[in-house]
Write an enzyme that holds these catalytic residues in place. Sequence first.
Site, PDB file in Angstrom:
ATOM      1  N   LYS A 111       0.826  -1.218   0.000  1.00 21.39           N
ATOM      2  CA  LYS A 111       0.000   0.000   0.000  1.00 21.39           C
ATOM      3  C   LYS A 111       0.856   1.263   0.000  1.00 21.39           C
ATOM      4  O   LYS A 111       0.453   2.280  -0.565  1.00 21.39           O
ATOM      5  CB  LYS A 111      -0.987  -0.004   1.171  1.00 21.39           C
ATOM      6  N   LYS A 192      -7.272 -10.148  -4.941  1.00 18.99           N
ATOM      7  CA  LYS A 192      -8.286 -10.340  -3.899  1.00 18.99           C
ATOM      8  C   LYS A 192      -9.492  -9.420  -4.106  1.00 18.99           C
ATOM      9  O   LYS A 192      -9.341  -8.266  -4.468  1.00 18.99           O
ATOM     10  CB  LYS A 192      -7.640 -10.013  -2.552  1.00 18.99           C
ATOM     11  N   LYS A 195     -13.263  -4.459  -0.601  1.00 23.06           N
ATOM     12  CA  LYS A 195     -14.347  -3.469  -0.548  1.00 23.06           C
ATOM     13  C   LYS A 195     -13.872  -2.066  -0.910  1.00 23.06           C
ATOM     14  O   LYS A 195     -14.674  -1.224  -1.271  1.00 23.06           O
ATOM     15  CB  LYS A 195     -15.047  -3.504   0.803  1.00 23.06           C
TER      16      LYS A 195
HETATM   17  P1  ATP Z   1      -9.870  -3.152   2.265  1.00 22.76           P
HETATM   18  O1  ATP Z   1      -9.898  -3.145   0.776  1.00 22.76           O
HETATM   19  O2  ATP Z   1     -10.229  -1.824   2.859  1.00 22.76           O
HETATM   20  O3  ATP Z   1      -8.618  -3.722   2.864  1.00 22.76           O
HETATM   21  P2  ATP Z   1     -11.151  -5.701   2.668  1.00 22.76           P
HETATM   22  O4  ATP Z   1     -12.283  -6.103   1.810  1.00 22.76           O
HETATM   23  O5  ATP Z   1      -9.823  -6.308   2.427  1.00 22.76           O
HETATM   24  O6  ATP Z   1     -11.084  -4.117   2.692  1.00 22.76           O
HETATM   25  P3  ATP Z   1     -10.822  -5.854   5.536  1.00 22.76           P
HETATM   26  O7  ATP Z   1     -11.653  -4.985   6.421  1.00 22.76           O
HETATM   27  O8  ATP Z   1      -9.404  -5.495   5.255  1.00 22.76           O
HETATM   28  O9  ATP Z   1     -11.605  -6.031   4.159  1.00 22.76           O
HETATM   29  O10 ATP Z   1     -10.837  -7.333   6.107  1.00 22.76           O
HETATM   30  C1  ATP Z   1     -11.866  -7.831   6.914  1.00 22.76           C
HETATM   31  C2  ATP Z   1     -11.794  -9.341   6.980  1.00 22.76           C
HETATM   32  O11 ATP Z   1     -12.255  -9.877   5.743  1.00 22.76           O
HETATM   33  C3  ATP Z   1     -10.402  -9.919   7.225  1.00 22.76           C
HETATM   34  O12 ATP Z   1     -10.528 -11.028   8.105  1.00 22.76           O
HETATM   35  C4  ATP Z   1      -9.973 -10.379   5.859  1.00 22.76           C
HETATM   36  O13 ATP Z   1      -9.063 -11.458   5.932  1.00 22.76           O
HETATM   37  C5  ATP Z   1     -11.303 -10.806   5.238  1.00 22.76           C
HETATM   38  N1  ATP Z   1     -11.292 -10.649   3.788  1.00 22.76           N
HETATM   39  C6  ATP Z   1     -11.174  -9.490   3.106  1.00 22.76           C
HETATM   40  N2  ATP Z   1     -11.229  -9.705   1.792  1.00 22.76           N
HETATM   41  C7  ATP Z   1     -11.390 -11.034   1.626  1.00 22.76           C
HETATM   42  C8  ATP Z   1     -11.511 -11.884   0.487  1.00 22.76           C
HETATM   43  N3  ATP Z   1     -11.466 -11.405  -0.743  1.00 22.76           N
HETATM   44  N4  ATP Z   1     -11.682 -13.214   0.692  1.00 22.76           N
HETATM   45  C9  ATP Z   1     -11.729 -13.709   1.937  1.00 22.76           C
HETATM   46  N5  ATP Z   1     -11.611 -12.980   3.049  1.00 22.76           N
HETATM   47  C10 ATP Z   1     -11.448 -11.650   2.913  1.00 22.76           C
HETATM   48 MG    MG Z   2      -8.035  -5.670   3.615  1.00 16.32          MG
END
Ligand code: ATP
Ligand code: MG
Length: 327
Positions: A111, A192, A195
Amino acid sequence: MKRILTGLKPTGDLTLGNYIGAIKQMINMQDEYDSFLFVADLHALTIYQDPVELKERIRKFIAMYIACGIDPQKNTIYIQSENEYIPAISYLLECNTNYGEASRMIQFKEKSKQNANFSVGLLTYPILMAADILYCDCDYVPVGIDQKQHVELARNIAERFNNKYGKTFNLPEPLLSKTGTKIYDLKNPTKKMSKSEDNPSGVISLFDDLPSIVSKIMRATTDSLNQIKYDPENQPGISNLLNIASSLTNRSIDDLVSQFNGKGYGELKKYVAEITANHIGEIQKRYEQIVNSELLDEILNKGIARSRELAQQKYEAMKLKVGTVRK
Ligand code: ATP
Ligand code: MG
């Protein structure tokens, strides 16, 4: 009862990846563990968030957790920023973290490369996460593989603090689910699903209307091999769809592969689109009933009271150990 904890950052609407990788795991474990689930709003601030949107999203997250099946009776549900002891604990942990180990975190490296004007918060974010995990002495942290390194860092910091000042923290362990751990972007299946992604065509939000969910899955990137096989390396798109279907139906990958053996990609996509839209449709119905209810505030008040009590105890114990006390 062993304790587990998970937090999700309100950086965008919750996705199918968050549901499968984090929320669903918490639901599966809520009967057996003392479960803590929070909205990680302080973590969201490492990247600028529109204040009005952030405020709305915090409430949406709580309602969505419950709509997905998180039972408020079995979980301590709270908003991270309402617990002022957590940043204070984080500071004491920062002073026990080497700059080198913090800057070696993969997410920080990735990042910080994307944006030259990254904040110091991006570097200290895993230490704040360590505070989230360590204040309540949790045993396991159910996470997707992308967060495993951060849980290990929390464990290392806890171990160092314990060695220096005497036993203060329980040592946490990451808990990875066996299947469907990581859901990939539908348009770019080696990346991945996230969000905070700007281009929503490969990301399924739990708030998407059902026709959009169907159309995103029908347009998912696949390959030209024309065989339905679980091979994440050579067929990441198809394998991702199989993972989604397996997680949402609790059917094994083998079972799904044999059902679609010899059939076209269109048929698999249609099946995955239908089960995903149905599943999210049910969640959305429950969400609408919950989002404006006063029950949410009751749940949050109860959750933060328990969280603050534990964090205050831990903070005071840490202060005694490090010597920042009057007498
Ligand atoms: P950001 O893009 O802001 O990092 P994010 O979608 O990665 O958002 P986080 O809030 O970072 O979400 O992660 C929350 C939880 O969701 C963590 O336990 C992470 O491992 C899980 N997670 C996030 N994205 C995925 C994915 N694509 N598949 C499975 N688990 C996920
Ligand atoms: Mg994340």
